[in-house]
Write an enzyme that holds these catalytic residues in place. Sequence first.
Site, PDB file in Angstrom:
ATOM      1  N   GLU A  82       0.839  -1.202   0.000  1.00  0.00           N
ATOM      2  CA  GLU A  82       0.000   0.000   0.000  1.00  0.00           C
ATOM      3  C   GLU A  82       0.871   1.247   0.000  1.00  0.00           C
ATOM      4  O   GLU A  82       0.571   2.224  -0.684  1.00  0.00           O
ATOM      5  CB  GLU A  82      -0.906   0.023   1.228  1.00  0.00           C
ATOM      6  CG  GLU A  82      -1.970  -1.047   1.234  1.00  0.00           C
ATOM      7  CD  GLU A  82      -2.817  -0.968   2.479  1.00  0.00           C
ATOM      8  OE1 GLU A  82      -3.989  -0.556   2.360  1.00  0.00           O
ATOM      9  OE2 GLU A  82      -2.312  -1.302   3.577  1.00  0.00           O
ATOM     10  N   LYS A 142     -11.881   4.333   1.575  1.00  0.00           N
ATOM     11  CA  LYS A 142     -10.750   3.578   1.033  1.00  0.00           C
ATOM     12  C   LYS A 142     -11.338   2.460   0.150  1.00  0.00           C
ATOM     13  O   LYS A 142     -11.459   1.314   0.572  1.00  0.00           O
ATOM     14  CB  LYS A 142      -9.904   3.013   2.177  1.00  0.00           C
ATOM     15  CG  LYS A 142      -8.593   2.412   1.753  1.00  0.00           C
ATOM     16  CD  LYS A 142      -7.775   2.017   2.979  1.00  0.00           C
ATOM     17  CE  LYS A 142      -6.450   1.411   2.580  1.00  0.00           C
ATOM     18  NZ  LYS A 142      -5.656   1.038   3.770  1.00  0.00           N
TER      19      LYS A 142
END
Length: 123
Positions: free
Chosen positions: A22, A99
């Site tokens: 990420e 997200k």
Amino acid sequence: MRDRVELRGLRARGHHGVFDFERREGQDFVVDAVLYLDTGPAAASDDVGDTVHYGLLADRLVRVVTGEPVNLIETLAERLAAECTAEPLVEGVELTVHKPSAPIEHEFSDVSVTVTRGRRGQW
């Protein structure tokens, strides 16, 4: 005060998350900000100086999302809310960070964190 200015669906790419991939690859985050302020003075004067310039605020929020990485979207939401409450006319904010590409191994439509803040912390 229940007047509000809303900025919804602000999208920016950030490198937030607890996993190395990420941080390395990044992903899109979506921000919704509901600002509570008295819109009466701006309505009376018809002057952007009497309200929150949402274009300039959007620029600052994108800088936070694209800036220093954090592990949690809770932390990101707190930083974004602080940016909103730094506006002198804003009495409070409801700030949501979405997200949509969270690393979950199941089908889902959204992951989000919402914080509500005012000039003196929780509002």
